[in-house]
Scaffold this motif. Structure first.
Motif, PDB file in Angstrom:
ATOM      1  N   GLU A  83       1.065  -1.069  -0.368  1.00 18.22           N
ATOM      2  CA  GLU A  83       0.236  -0.311  -0.158  1.00 18.22           C
ATOM      3  C   GLU A  83       1.091   1.000   0.039  1.00 18.22           C
ATOM      4  O   GLU A  83       0.663   2.380  -1.461  1.00 18.22           O
ATOM      5  N   LEU A  84       2.041   1.546   0.934  1.00 18.70           N
ATOM      6  CA  LEU A  84       2.826   2.212   0.846  1.00 18.70           C
ATOM      7  C   LEU A  84       3.402   2.816  -0.396  1.00 18.70           C
ATOM      8  O   LEU A  84       3.482   3.925  -1.060  1.00 18.70           O
ATOM      9  N   LYS A  85       3.827   1.486  -1.311  1.00 17.68           N
ATOM     10  CA  LYS A  85       4.414   1.965  -2.544  1.00 17.68           C
ATOM     11  C   LYS A  85       3.291   2.745  -3.184  1.00 17.68           C
ATOM     12  O   LYS A  85       4.017   3.332  -4.091  1.00 17.68           O
ATOM     13  N   ASP A  86       2.002   2.373  -3.298  1.00 14.12           N
ATOM     14  CA  ASP A  86       1.105   2.861  -4.214  1.00 14.12           C
ATOM     15  C   ASP A  86       0.497   3.955  -3.131  1.00 14.12           C
ATOM     16  O   ASP A  86       0.311   5.010  -4.868  1.00 14.12           O
ATOM     17  N   ILE A  87       0.735   4.585  -2.643  1.00 11.92           N
ATOM     18  CA  ILE A  87       0.651   5.387  -2.118  1.00 11.92           C
ATOM     19  C   ILE A  87       1.721   6.280  -2.360  1.00 11.92           C
ATOM     20  O   ILE A  87       1.311   8.578  -2.763  1.00 11.92           O
TER      21      ILE A  87
ATOM     22  N   MET B  46      10.238   1.781   9.696  1.00  7.03           N
ATOM     23  CA  MET B  46      11.181   2.337   8.946  1.00  7.03           C
ATOM     24  C   MET B  46      12.068   2.307   9.641  1.00  7.03           C
ATOM     25  O   MET B  46      12.756   2.733  10.473  1.00  7.03           O
ATOM     26  N   THR B  47      12.827   1.355   8.490  1.00  3.25           N
ATOM     27  CA  THR B  47      14.825   2.182   8.995  1.00  3.25           C
ATOM     28  C   THR B  47      15.499   2.647   7.527  1.00  3.25           C
ATOM     29  O   THR B  47      14.255   2.668   6.628  1.00  3.25           O
ATOM     30  N   GLU B  48      16.531   2.574   7.998  1.00  3.90           N
ATOM     31  CA  GLU B  48      17.637   3.165   6.284  1.00  3.90           C
ATOM     32  C   GLU B  48      17.177   2.343   5.581  1.00  3.90           C
ATOM     33  O   GLU B  48      16.968   2.657   3.797  1.00  3.90           O
ATOM     34  N   ASP B  49      17.843   0.991   5.953  1.00  4.99           N
ATOM     35  CA  ASP B  49      17.165   0.249   4.246  1.00  4.99           C
ATOM     36  C   ASP B  49      16.307  -0.192   3.899  1.00  4.99           C
ATOM     37  O   ASP B  49      15.728  -0.232   2.563  1.00  4.99           O
ATOM     38  N   LYS B  50      14.796  -0.178   4.719  1.00  3.11           N
ATOM     39  CA  LYS B  50      13.954  -0.041   4.378  1.00  3.11           C
ATOM     40  C   LYS B  50      13.708   1.087   3.592  1.00  3.11           C
ATOM     41  O   LYS B  50      12.882   0.381   2.449  1.00  3.11           O
ATOM     42  N   LEU B  51      14.046   2.291   3.748  1.00  2.54           N
ATOM     43  CA  LEU B  51      13.681   3.472   3.015  1.00  2.54           C
ATOM     44  C   LEU B  51      13.824   3.462   1.615  1.00  2.54           C
ATOM     45  O   LEU B  51      13.741   3.269   0.844  1.00  2.54           O
ATOM     46  N   GLN B  52      15.224   2.713   1.212  1.00  3.00           N
ATOM     47  CA  GLN B  52      16.038   2.863   0.250  1.00  3.00           C
ATOM     48  C   GLN B  52      15.623   1.566  -0.499  1.00  3.00           C
ATOM     49  O   GLN B  52      15.878   2.306  -1.550  1.00  3.00           O
ATOM     50  N   ARG B  53      14.766   0.514  -0.222  1.00  2.43           N
ATOM     51  CA  ARG B  53      14.248  -0.107  -0.934  1.00  2.43           C
ATOM     52  C   ARG B  53      13.203   0.372  -1.889  1.00  2.43           C
ATOM     53  O   ARG B  53      13.030   0.339  -2.819  1.00  2.43           O
ATOM     54  N   ILE B  54      12.265   0.779  -0.903  1.00  2.00           N
ATOM     55  CA  ILE B  54      11.028   1.182  -0.962  1.00  2.00           C
ATOM     56  C   ILE B  54      11.247   2.354  -2.411  1.00  2.00           C
ATOM     57  O   ILE B  54      10.185   2.614  -3.196  1.00  2.00           O
TER      58      ILE B  54
ATOM     59  N   GLN C 102      13.685   2.754  -4.236  1.00  2.00           N
ATOM     60  CA  GLN C 102      14.022   2.676  -5.991  1.00  2.00           C
ATOM     61  C   GLN C 102      12.752   1.798  -6.317  1.00  2.00           C
ATOM     62  O   GLN C 102      12.980   1.696  -7.628  1.00  2.00           O
ATOM     63  N   GLU C 103      12.536   1.362  -5.392  1.00  2.00           N
ATOM     64  CA  GLU C 103      10.980   0.477  -6.213  1.00  2.00           C
ATOM     65  C   GLU C 103      10.130   0.869  -6.749  1.00  2.00           C
ATOM     66  O   GLU C 103       9.214   0.570  -7.590  1.00  2.00           O
ATOM     67  N   THR C 104       9.731   2.244  -6.322  1.00  2.00           N
ATOM     68  CA  THR C 104       8.490   3.348  -6.454  1.00  2.00           C
ATOM     69  C   THR C 104       9.279   3.690  -7.563  1.00  2.00           C
ATOM     70  O   THR C 104       8.919   4.564  -8.270  1.00  2.00           O
ATOM     71  N   ASP C 105      10.715   4.585  -7.062  1.00  2.00           N
ATOM     72  CA  ASP C 105      11.544   5.772  -7.639  1.00  2.00           C
ATOM     73  C   ASP C 105      10.496   6.713  -8.515  1.00  2.00           C
ATOM     74  O   ASP C 105      10.626   7.121  -9.586  1.00  2.00           O
ATOM     75  N   VAL C 106      10.074   6.943  -7.726  1.00  2.00           N
ATOM     76  CA  VAL C 106       9.421   8.336  -7.578  1.00  2.00           C
ATOM     77  C   VAL C 106      10.265   9.365  -6.497  1.00  2.00           C
ATOM     78  O   VAL C 106       9.721  11.041  -7.314  1.00  2.00           O
ATOM     79  N   PHE C 107      10.550   9.345  -5.897  1.00  2.00           N
ATOM     80  CA  PHE C 107      11.645  10.590  -4.456  1.00  2.00           C
ATOM     81  C   PHE C 107      12.595   9.923  -4.980  1.00  2.00           C
ATOM     82  O   PHE C 107      13.333   9.021  -4.817  1.00  2.00           O
ATOM     83  N   GLN C 108      13.643  11.157  -4.012  1.00  2.00           N
ATOM     84  CA  GLN C 108      15.042  10.960  -3.667  1.00  2.00           C
ATOM     85  C   GLN C 108      15.159  11.503  -2.073  1.00  2.00           C
ATOM     86  O   GLN C 108      13.824  12.825  -1.892  1.00  2.00           O
ATOM     87  N   ILE C 109      15.313  11.556  -0.961  1.00  2.00           N
ATOM     88  CA  ILE C 109      15.616  12.041  -0.038  1.00  2.00           C
ATOM     89  C   ILE C 109      16.906  13.430  -0.349  1.00  2.00           C
ATOM     90  O   ILE C 109      18.071  13.327  -1.418  1.00  2.00           O
ATOM     91  N   LYS C 110      16.385  13.814   0.766  1.00  2.00           N
ATOM     92  CA  LYS C 110      16.671  15.389   0.773  1.00  2.00           C
ATOM     93  C   LYS C 110      17.521  15.541   1.379  1.00  2.00           C
ATOM     94  O   LYS C 110      18.406  15.942   1.732  1.00  2.00           O
ATOM     95  N   GLU C 111      16.473  15.190   2.820  1.00  2.00           N
ATOM     96  CA  GLU C 111      17.017  14.815   4.353  1.00  2.00           C
ATOM     97  C   GLU C 111      16.982  13.779   4.893  1.00  2.00           C
ATOM     98  O   GLU C 111      15.464  13.688   4.641  1.00  2.00           O
ATOM     99  N   LYS C 112      16.613  13.039   6.124  1.00  2.00           N
ATOM    100  CA  LYS C 112      16.320  12.164   6.736  1.00  2.00           C
ATOM    101  C   LYS C 112      17.150  12.310   7.922  1.00  2.00           C
ATOM    102  O   LYS C 112      18.096  12.449   8.619  1.00  2.00           O
TER     103      LYS C 112
END
Length: 203
Positions: A118-122, A157-165, A167-177
């Motif tokens: 669901e999160l990927k779709d959202i 959420m962890t750093e690894d899970k955030l990176q994975r999601i 990459q899989e959705t490919d619509v956002f990039q991290i500016k800051e976390k």
């Protein structure tokens, strides 16, 4: 659309809306709110996505931003509308269906009530709703847990899970976390992952 874990989570918030409002409306969250606003132009058009009792909607309105607010909980919509002084639309996250409408979307402790799929779709819907290089703030409890907890569904959420999601959705990039402690009294041992994401140019 409204599956069992969503129904249970919304039932929890409808039943506990007054208590939840009392414990969160007055919390000082300005450091994070101001960080989000620093990435936006003055009078930006913001969507408070899962606004809860309306604390952040009211803050953004008071800072001159045109702010739309939505929540899935009928009780939160009523409370937030009264508190912030604007209509709040009742809808589920998956029902968002607008294109390039917002400069920024604020999803504070809200989209964490989704399954991974669901999160990927959202995230894709949120990216579509943002203007070019629009900004998304989101926060999740920090950790690996996914499932029902205290009457609600959570995806932590962890750093690894955030990176994975991402990459899989490919619509956002991290500016800051960044990792922060819970601002509620007596809960500073609870950790949160906060993120500022920017919509990718390619969509």
């Amino acid at each position: 659309m409204n599956n069992q874990h969503t129904t249970q989570t919304l039932n929890y918030y409808n039943q506990n809306a007054a208590q939840f409002s009392n414990s969160t409306q007055s919390l000082d969250f300005a450091s994070v709110q101001d960080k989000f606003l620093s990435f936006l132009q003055p009078q930006a058009h913001i969507l408070d996505f899962g606004c809860g009792p309306g604390r952040d909607t009211k803050y953004f309105l008071s800072h001159g931003c045109s702010t739309d607010a939505i929540d899935g909980s009928e009780e939160f919509c009523r409370i937030a509308s009264e508190y912030a002084g604007v209509p709040v639309k009742q809808m589920l996250f998956q029902e968002l269906n607008v294109s390039e409408e917002y400069d920024g979307i604020w999803a504070c402790s809200s989209i964490l009530h989704s399954t991974y799929d669901e999160l990927k779709d959202i995230l894709k819907k949120l990216a579509r709703a943002l203007k070019k290089e629009g900004i998304l703030y989101a926060s999740f409890k920090y950790g690996d847990f996914e499932g029902m907890r205290n009457g609600r569904y959570f995806i932590d959420m962890t750093e690894d899970k955030l990176q994975r999601i991402l990459q899989e959705t490919d619509v956002f990039q991290i500016k800051e976390k960044w990792i922060s402690s819970d601002v509620r009294p007596g809960r500073d041992d609870e950790k949160w992952m906060n993120m500022i994401l920017v919509k990718k140019n390619c969509i």
